[in-house]
Design an enzyme around this catalytic site. Structure first.
Site, mmCIF file in Angstrom:
data_model
loop_
_atom_site.group_PDB
_atom_site.id
_atom_site.type_symbol
_atom_site.label_atom_id
_atom_site.label_comp_id
_atom_site.label_asym_id
_atom_site.label_seq_id
_atom_site.Cartn_x
_atom_site.Cartn_y
_atom_site.Cartn_z
ATOM 1 N N ASN A 28 0.830 -1.207 0.000
ATOM 2 C CA ASN A 28 0.000 0.000 0.000
ATOM 3 C C ASN A 28 0.864 1.255 0.000
ATOM 4 O O ASN A 28 1.974 1.257 0.534
ATOM 5 C CB ASN A 28 -0.931 0.002 1.210
ATOM 6 C CG ASN A 28 -1.856 -1.193 1.212
ATOM 7 O OD1 ASN A 28 -1.999 -1.852 0.182
ATOM 8 N ND2 ASN A 28 -2.476 -1.476 2.334
ATOM 9 N N ASP A 45 -0.656 4.243 0.987
ATOM 10 C CA ASP A 45 -1.528 5.217 1.652
ATOM 11 C C ASP A 45 -0.992 5.771 2.976
ATOM 12 O O ASP A 45 -1.567 6.706 3.541
ATOM 13 C CB ASP A 45 -2.940 4.617 1.855
ATOM 14 C CG ASP A 45 -2.929 3.279 2.618
ATOM 15 O OD1 ASP A 45 -2.092 3.103 3.524
ATOM 16 O OD2 ASP A 45 -3.786 2.423 2.303
ATOM 17 N N HIS A 82 5.791 -0.511 -2.816
ATOM 18 C CA HIS A 82 5.320 0.220 -3.998
ATOM 19 C C HIS A 82 5.404 1.726 -3.821
ATOM 20 O O HIS A 82 4.728 2.475 -4.517
ATOM 21 C CB HIS A 82 3.895 -0.230 -4.356
ATOM 22 C CG HIS A 82 3.824 -1.665 -4.797
ATOM 23 N ND1 HIS A 82 2.659 -2.391 -4.843
ATOM 24 C CD2 HIS A 82 4.797 -2.516 -5.222
ATOM 25 C CE1 HIS A 82 2.920 -3.625 -5.270
ATOM 26 N NE2 HIS A 82 4.201 -3.721 -5.497
ATOM 27 N N CYS A 139 8.508 15.920 -9.469
ATOM 28 C CA CYS A 139 8.578 16.373 -10.862
ATOM 29 C C CYS A 139 9.632 15.537 -11.584
ATOM 30 O O CYS A 139 10.787 15.486 -11.161
ATOM 31 C CB CYS A 139 8.958 17.852 -10.905
ATOM 32 S SG CYS A 139 9.306 18.436 -12.581
ATOM 33 N N CYS A 156 12.581 18.196 -12.994
ATOM 34 C CA CYS A 156 13.581 18.858 -12.140
ATOM 35 C C CYS A 156 13.755 18.182 -10.783
ATOM 36 O O CYS A 156 14.622 18.571 -10.010
ATOM 37 C CB CYS A 156 13.243 20.339 -11.954
ATOM 38 S SG CYS A 156 11.857 20.649 -10.832
ATOM 39 N N CYS A 211 4.583 21.462 -12.313
ATOM 40 C CA CYS A 211 5.583 21.654 -11.261
ATOM 41 C C CYS A 211 5.626 23.133 -10.892
ATOM 42 O O CYS A 211 5.688 23.997 -11.771
ATOM 43 C CB CYS A 211 6.958 21.195 -11.759
ATOM 44 S SG CYS A 211 8.277 21.552 -10.595
ATOM 45 N N GLY A 238 -5.070 -9.035 3.493
ATOM 46 C CA GLY A 238 -5.725 -8.145 2.526
ATOM 47 C C GLY A 238 -4.995 -7.983 1.211
ATOM 48 O O GLY A 238 -4.973 -6.887 0.654
ATOM 49 N N SER A 278 -4.425 -9.905 -2.745
ATOM 50 C CA SER A 278 -4.816 -10.987 -3.653
ATOM 51 C C SER A 278 -3.617 -11.864 -4.016
ATOM 52 O O SER A 278 -3.802 -12.926 -4.618
ATOM 53 C CB SER A 278 -5.449 -10.399 -4.920
ATOM 54 O OG SER A 278 -4.546 -9.503 -5.532
ATOM 55 N N ALA A 322 -10.334 -7.701 7.639
ATOM 56 C CA ALA A 322 -9.145 -7.436 8.457
ATOM 57 C C ALA A 322 -9.483 -6.629 9.713
ATOM 58 O O ALA A 322 -8.958 -6.893 10.790
ATOM 59 C CB ALA A 322 -8.109 -6.687 7.618
HETATM 60 P P1 OAD Z 1 -5.975 -6.324 -4.536
HETATM 61 O O1 OAD Z 1 -7.051 -5.342 -4.804
HETATM 62 O O2 OAD Z 1 -5.446 -7.102 -5.669
HETATM 63 O O3 OAD Z 1 -6.478 -7.380 -3.461
HETATM 64 C C1 OAD Z 1 -7.085 -6.985 -2.265
HETATM 65 C C2 OAD Z 1 -7.511 -8.233 -1.527
HETATM 66 O O4 OAD Z 1 -8.067 -7.815 -0.289
HETATM 67 C C3 OAD Z 1 -8.581 -9.065 -2.240
HETATM 68 O O5 OAD Z 1 -8.181 -10.432 -2.280
HETATM 69 C C4 OAD Z 1 -9.828 -8.885 -1.391
HETATM 70 O O6 OAD Z 1 -10.596 -10.070 -1.290
HETATM 71 C C5 OAD Z 1 -9.241 -8.560 -0.039
HETATM 72 N N1 OAD Z 1 -10.095 -7.711 0.831
HETATM 73 C C6 OAD Z 1 -10.963 -6.746 0.469
HETATM 74 N N2 OAD Z 1 -11.501 -6.169 1.556
HETATM 75 C C7 OAD Z 1 -10.934 -6.767 2.629
HETATM 76 C C8 OAD Z 1 -11.076 -6.616 4.038
HETATM 77 N N3 OAD Z 1 -11.887 -5.707 4.562
HETATM 78 N N4 OAD Z 1 -10.337 -7.423 4.830
HETATM 79 C C9 OAD Z 1 -9.513 -8.375 4.300
HETATM 80 N N5 OAD Z 1 -9.356 -8.555 2.986
HETATM 81 C C10 OAD Z 1 -10.046 -7.768 2.158
HETATM 82 O O7 OAD Z 1 -4.818 -5.539 -3.757
HETATM 83 P P2 OAD Z 1 -3.263 -5.907 -3.604
HETATM 84 O O8 OAD Z 1 -3.075 -7.362 -3.453
HETATM 85 O O9 OAD Z 1 -2.732 -5.015 -2.567
HETATM 86 O O10 OAD Z 1 0.220 -2.183 -7.376
HETATM 87 O O11 OAD Z 1 -2.722 -5.460 -5.006
HETATM 88 C C11 OAD Z 1 -1.367 -5.535 -5.249
HETATM 89 C C12 OAD Z 1 -0.936 -4.435 -6.169
HETATM 90 O O12 OAD Z 1 -1.752 -4.432 -7.347
HETATM 91 C C13 OAD Z 1 -1.124 -3.032 -5.616
HETATM 92 O O13 OAD Z 1 -0.088 -2.637 -4.736
HETATM 93 C C14 OAD Z 1 -1.122 -2.210 -6.861
HETATM 94 C C15 OAD Z 1 -2.035 -3.051 -7.711
HETATM 95 O O14 OAD Z 1 -1.897 -2.916 -9.062
HETATM 96 C C16 OAD Z 1 0.708 -1.096 -7.948
HETATM 97 O O15 OAD Z 1 0.017 -0.116 -8.112
HETATM 98 C C17 OAD Z 1 2.142 -1.208 -8.364
#
Ligand code: OAD
Length: 251
Positions: free
Chosen positions: A100, A102, A117, A125, A128, A149, A190, A192, A234
């Site tokens: 994440n 965030d 990430h 920018c 620069c 910028c 949390g 995938s 979670a």
């Molecule tokens: P995903 O959106 O692929 O997966 C989120 C997972 O969280 C899913 O399997 C949901 O079932 C689960 N989920 C949703 N709500 C939940 C909750 N309240 N409690 C527990 N689980 C929950 O997100 P990431 O695996 O983080 O990369 O994705 C990986 C990367 O793909 C991100 O960092 C981003 C994206 O493209 C970049 O931007 C480089």
């Protein structure tokens, strides 16, 4: 039952590591990427989130960012983030590795956070190198698209996150892999587990002997690797897990 078993495992951890993804911030109001309501079900990542596309058309990137930004910038840590911070303070976890961008783990009080990430709280920018806070840039999107910028006027202002096609931050990846090799327990929350190299981290930990606990709303491709899989939210599961681990001692 599975929460009890996971708590027993976590209570024995001396080098516990958490690996988190977008699902842990879902209950803070930030949409995930995949699954129901996910960002990539509305937008094609190839069209908006690759570095090549960003350089061709920064406006397309910022159109999505303008929409997603307010939810991210106003989000607060939820009980899931707070539980992980508590588990670090009690010695059950030594670090959180996160996909994440965030900043909510840091807001919750986690000290050692490895951002695989990058961070979405800063914008840089590409011409620069000047950095600005995302909040400031977000504020001017209503009248300036794409944002410029404020020093050189360049139009390639990019959040300091890793876009597809960009290299991962080497130090963060190395630190995460070193933690995975030393981990005795890995708590995966949390995610995938389909984006690499992050998805390799539990595999590395498991091969090195760590017990894997997965807390996720849906099944993942790595459930077979885990000692315990808990399908749930979670923000509900982690406080109970942390409480039980604390009650069982260890850390
Ligand atoms: P995903 O959106 O692929 O997966 C989120 C997972 O969280 C899913 O399997 C949901 O079932 C689960 N989920 C949703 N709500 C939940 C909750 N309240 N409690 C527990 N689980 C929950 O997100 P990431 O695996 O983080 O990369 O994705 C990986 C990367 O793909 C991100 O960092 C981003 C994206 O493209 C970049 O931007 C480089």
């Amino acid at each position: 039952m599975s929460v009890e078993r996971a708590a027993e495992i976590l209570a024995s951890a001396a080098q516990g590591v958490a690996l988190t993804g977008a699902g842990i911030s879902a209950e803070s109001g930030i949409p995930t990427f995949r699954g129901e309501g996910g960002l990539w079900t509305q937008y094609d990542p190839v069209k908006v989130a690759t570095i090549e596309r960003f350089r061709e058309d920064p406006r397309a990137y910022w159109t999505v960012a303008r929409e997603r930004g307010p939810a991210v910038l106003s989000a607060e840590p939820n009980p899931g983030h707070l539980a992980l911070a508590g588990l670090e303070q009690s010695g059950h976890l030594v670090a959180v590795v996160t996909q994440n961008t965030d900043g909510l783990h840091q807001d919750a009080g986690s000290d050692r956070v490895i951002e695989l990430h990058g961070s979405g709280r800063t914008v840089q920018c590409l011409d620069c190198g000047t950095r600005e806070s995302r909040r400031d840039v977000q504020g001017r999107l209503e009248f300036q698209m794409p944002p410029r910028c404020r020093i050189c006027g360049g139009m390639f202002l990019k959040p300091t996150v890793v876009l597809f096609g960009e290299p991962m931050p080497v130090d963060a990846v190395e630190e995460a892999l070193a933690l995975a090799r030393r981990a005795d327990v890995m708590l995966v929350v949390g995610t995938s587990l389909v984006v690499y190299p992050a998805a390799d981290i539990p595999v590395v930990a498991s091969r090195a002997g760590a017990a894997i606990i997965i807390v996720n709303a849906e099944p993942t491709p790595m459930d077979g690797l885990a000692a315990v899989v808990i399908h749930g939210r979670a923000g509900e599961v982690l406080p109970e897990l942390a409480y039980r681990a604390l009650m069982s001692g260890g850390g």
